[in-house]
Design an enzyme around this catalytic site. Sequence first.
Site, PDB file in Angstrom:
ATOM      1  N   GLU A  24       2.832  -8.339  -1.716  1.00 38.07           N
ATOM      2  CA  GLU A  24       1.611  -8.974  -1.189  1.00 38.07           C
ATOM      3  C   GLU A  24       1.590 -10.486  -1.381  1.00 38.07           C
ATOM      4  OE1 GLU A  24       1.666  -6.156  -2.930  1.00 38.07           O
ATOM      5  OE2 GLU A  24       0.365  -4.679  -1.982  1.00 38.07           O
TER       6      GLU A  24
ATOM      7  N   GLY B 247       0.811  -1.217   0.000  1.00 39.05           N
ATOM      8  CA  GLY B 247       0.000   0.000   0.000  1.00 39.05           C
ATOM      9  C   GLY B 247       0.846   1.270   0.000  1.00 39.05           C
TER      10      GLY B 247
ATOM     11  N   GLU C  42       1.671   1.793  -3.528  1.00 41.90           N
ATOM     12  CA  GLU C  42       0.412   2.219  -4.168  1.00 41.90           C
ATOM     13  C   GLU C  42       0.090   3.675  -3.834  1.00 41.90           C
ATOM     14  OE1 GLU C  42      -1.311  -1.403  -2.456  1.00 41.90           O
ATOM     15  OE2 GLU C  42      -2.232  -1.766  -4.402  1.00 41.90           O
TER      16      GLU C  42
HETATM   17  N1  CAA Z   1       1.785  -3.544   8.752  1.00 42.11           N
HETATM   18  C1  CAA Z   1       1.859  -3.553  10.088  1.00 42.11           C
HETATM   19  N2  CAA Z   1       3.020  -3.427  10.758  1.00 42.11           N
HETATM   20  C2  CAA Z   1       4.145  -3.293  10.035  1.00 42.11           C
HETATM   21  C3  CAA Z   1       4.139  -3.281   8.639  1.00 42.11           C
HETATM   22  C4  CAA Z   1       2.886  -3.406   7.978  1.00 42.11           C
HETATM   23  N3  CAA Z   1       2.759  -3.353   6.665  1.00 42.11           N
HETATM   24  N4  CAA Z   1       5.416  -3.150   8.208  1.00 42.11           N
HETATM   25  C5  CAA Z   1       6.182  -3.059   9.303  1.00 42.11           C
HETATM   26  N5  CAA Z   1       5.431  -3.154  10.415  1.00 42.11           N
HETATM   27  C6  CAA Z   1       5.855  -3.123  11.815  1.00 42.11           C
HETATM   28  C7  CAA Z   1       6.513  -4.418  12.237  1.00 42.11           C
HETATM   29  O1  CAA Z   1       5.537  -5.384  12.575  1.00 42.11           O
HETATM   30  C8  CAA Z   1       7.321  -3.948  13.419  1.00 42.11           C
HETATM   31  O2  CAA Z   1       6.447  -3.763  14.504  1.00 42.11           O
HETATM   32  P1  CAA Z   1       6.854  -4.287  15.989  1.00 42.11           P
HETATM   33  O3  CAA Z   1       8.104  -3.526  16.327  1.00 42.11           O
HETATM   34  O4  CAA Z   1       5.673  -3.937  16.837  1.00 42.11           O
HETATM   35  O5  CAA Z   1       7.102  -5.763  15.864  1.00 42.11           O
HETATM   36  C9  CAA Z   1       7.780  -2.563  12.983  1.00 42.11           C
HETATM   37  O6  CAA Z   1       6.880  -2.144  11.959  1.00 42.11           O
HETATM   38  C10 CAA Z   1       9.187  -2.548  12.420  1.00 42.11           C
HETATM   39  O7  CAA Z   1       9.225  -3.473  11.355  1.00 42.11           O
HETATM   40  P2  CAA Z   1      10.329  -4.646  11.261  1.00 42.11           P
HETATM   41  O8  CAA Z   1      10.846  -5.013  12.614  1.00 42.11           O
HETATM   42  O9  CAA Z   1       9.764  -5.739  10.429  1.00 42.11           O
HETATM   43  O10 CAA Z   1      11.498  -3.883  10.482  1.00 42.11           O
HETATM   44  P3  CAA Z   1      12.617  -4.521   9.558  1.00 42.11           P
HETATM   45  O11 CAA Z   1      13.585  -3.437   9.286  1.00 42.11           O
HETATM   46  O12 CAA Z   1      13.128  -5.794  10.133  1.00 42.11           O
HETATM   47  O13 CAA Z   1      11.852  -4.904   8.193  1.00 42.11           O
HETATM   48  C11 CAA Z   1      10.346  -4.484   6.339  1.00 42.11           C
HETATM   49  C12 CAA Z   1      11.333  -3.878   7.368  1.00 42.11           C
HETATM   50  C13 CAA Z   1      11.137  -5.351   5.343  1.00 42.11           C
HETATM   51  C14 CAA Z   1       9.703  -3.327   5.629  1.00 42.11           C
HETATM   52  C15 CAA Z   1       9.300  -5.361   7.087  1.00 42.11           C
HETATM   53  O14 CAA Z   1       8.753  -4.616   8.143  1.00 42.11           O
HETATM   54  C16 CAA Z   1       8.179  -5.833   6.214  1.00 42.11           C
HETATM   55  O15 CAA Z   1       8.347  -6.751   5.436  1.00 42.11           O
HETATM   56  N6  CAA Z   1       6.984  -5.185   6.358  1.00 42.11           N
HETATM   57  C17 CAA Z   1       5.804  -5.606   5.636  1.00 42.11           C
HETATM   58  C18 CAA Z   1       5.863  -5.172   4.203  1.00 42.11           C
HETATM   59  C19 CAA Z   1       4.640  -5.663   3.455  1.00 42.11           C
HETATM   60  O16 CAA Z   1       4.422  -6.853   3.322  1.00 42.11           O
HETATM   61  N7  CAA Z   1       3.831  -4.720   2.956  1.00 42.11           N
HETATM   62  C20 CAA Z   1       2.628  -5.043   2.234  1.00 42.11           C
HETATM   63  C21 CAA Z   1       1.456  -5.090   3.179  1.00 42.11           C
HETATM   64  S1  CAA Z   1       0.007  -5.742   2.412  1.00 42.11           S
HETATM   65  C22 CAA Z   1      -0.637  -4.435   1.529  1.00 42.11           C
HETATM   66  O17 CAA Z   1      -0.126  -3.335   1.526  1.00 42.11           O
HETATM   67  C23 CAA Z   1      -1.897  -4.768   0.772  1.00 42.11           C
HETATM   68  C24 CAA Z   1      -2.357  -3.723  -0.142  1.00 42.11           C
HETATM   69  O18 CAA Z   1      -2.016  -3.666  -1.304  1.00 42.11           O
HETATM   70  C25 CAA Z   1      -3.343  -2.772   0.304  1.00 42.11           C
END
Ligand code: CAA
Length: 263
Positions: A137, A114, A117
């Site tokens: 995703e 997102g 996006e």
């Molecule tokens: N939603 C909720 N929480 C999130 C998040 C997300 N998309 N991305 C990061 N966070 C949170 C983590 O859970 C973590 O929280 P806590 O400290 O409470 O555990 C905090 O942010 C820090 O993140 P990380 O510890 O994971 O940080 P990192 O440096 O190790 O990794 C990252 C960074 C690679 C960006 C990793 O956080 C990640 O993979 N995030 C998710 C990315 C993702 O999959 N995005 C797509 C979401 S689905 C979507 O967006 C659907 C759509 O089209 C509408």
Amino acid sequence: MAETNFENVLYEVEAGAAWITVNRPDKLNALNRRTVEEIVAAVRRATDDDGVGSIVLTGSGAKAFVAGADIGEMAELSAEQGQEFARFLQVSLDAIEGARKPVIAAINGFALGGGCELAMACHVRIASDNAKFGQPEVNLGLIPGAGGTQRLPRIVGRGRALDLVLSGDIIDAQEALRIGLANRVVPADDLRAAAADYAKRLSGKSRVAQSRALEAVLHGADLSQSDAMHLESSLFGLCFATEDMREGTSAFLAKRKPEFPGR
Ligand code: CAA
């Protein structure tokens, strides 16, 4: 500098540009419903403010622009709720893209899911050299649901979009620049200044013309080429009814700098 804070978004007006900062750095600025509503409300506030020429959207902290929709909020949704959430995101991002003023994304780190996006709903994307883009995703058993399957191919072409959406690969800023996903890449420390400079350059131009150009390009993209040409000629014609057009052309002929009244 006028400043008004929402809960998850910072709003400030500086040198004629409204800065909207997504402010959940402990969650890498992930988009929960409230945050999306606040971004849209902030864009609306900026659009309605005559003192604002353009809008800059960025993320809080050094790590992320926006790391995606909030996975915690999505995890327990039913199919119907998932569809409704996607519709909510799409309509919200459409409202940002449909703003009558230029919206610049200043991408200061992760722009994933997102977040990518949201950046694509902005009109111009300036990225820091440590920014990362992707539609990951598929790693969650999902597809992009905030317009990514539609905006990404329109911006980078179908082949590159499918590559990103099917693999979930994360690309760096240089690759985003190469494929046209980012318009510019600047050193991370210079991002704010680069976005402010760009906003300032835009503010010297005709606002009415910018608003008509946005309408022609964005609305025209949904029409057949011949209907879009009609739209373009109508909007071109409407420019002749503006003070900005009279000022721009007479300033050119008088060899002076135009002072656009914005009407
Ligand atoms: N939603 C909720 N929480 C999130 C998040 C997300 N998309 N991305 C990061 N966070 C949170 C983590 O859970 C973590 O929280 P806590 O400290 O409470 O555990 C905090 O942010 C820090 O993140 P990380 O510890 O994971 O940080 P990192 O440096 O190790 O990794 C990252 C960074 C690679 C960006 C990793 O956080 C990640 O993979 N995030 C998710 C990315 C993702 O999959 N995005 C797509 C979401 S689905 C979507 O967006 C659907 C759509 O089209 C509408």
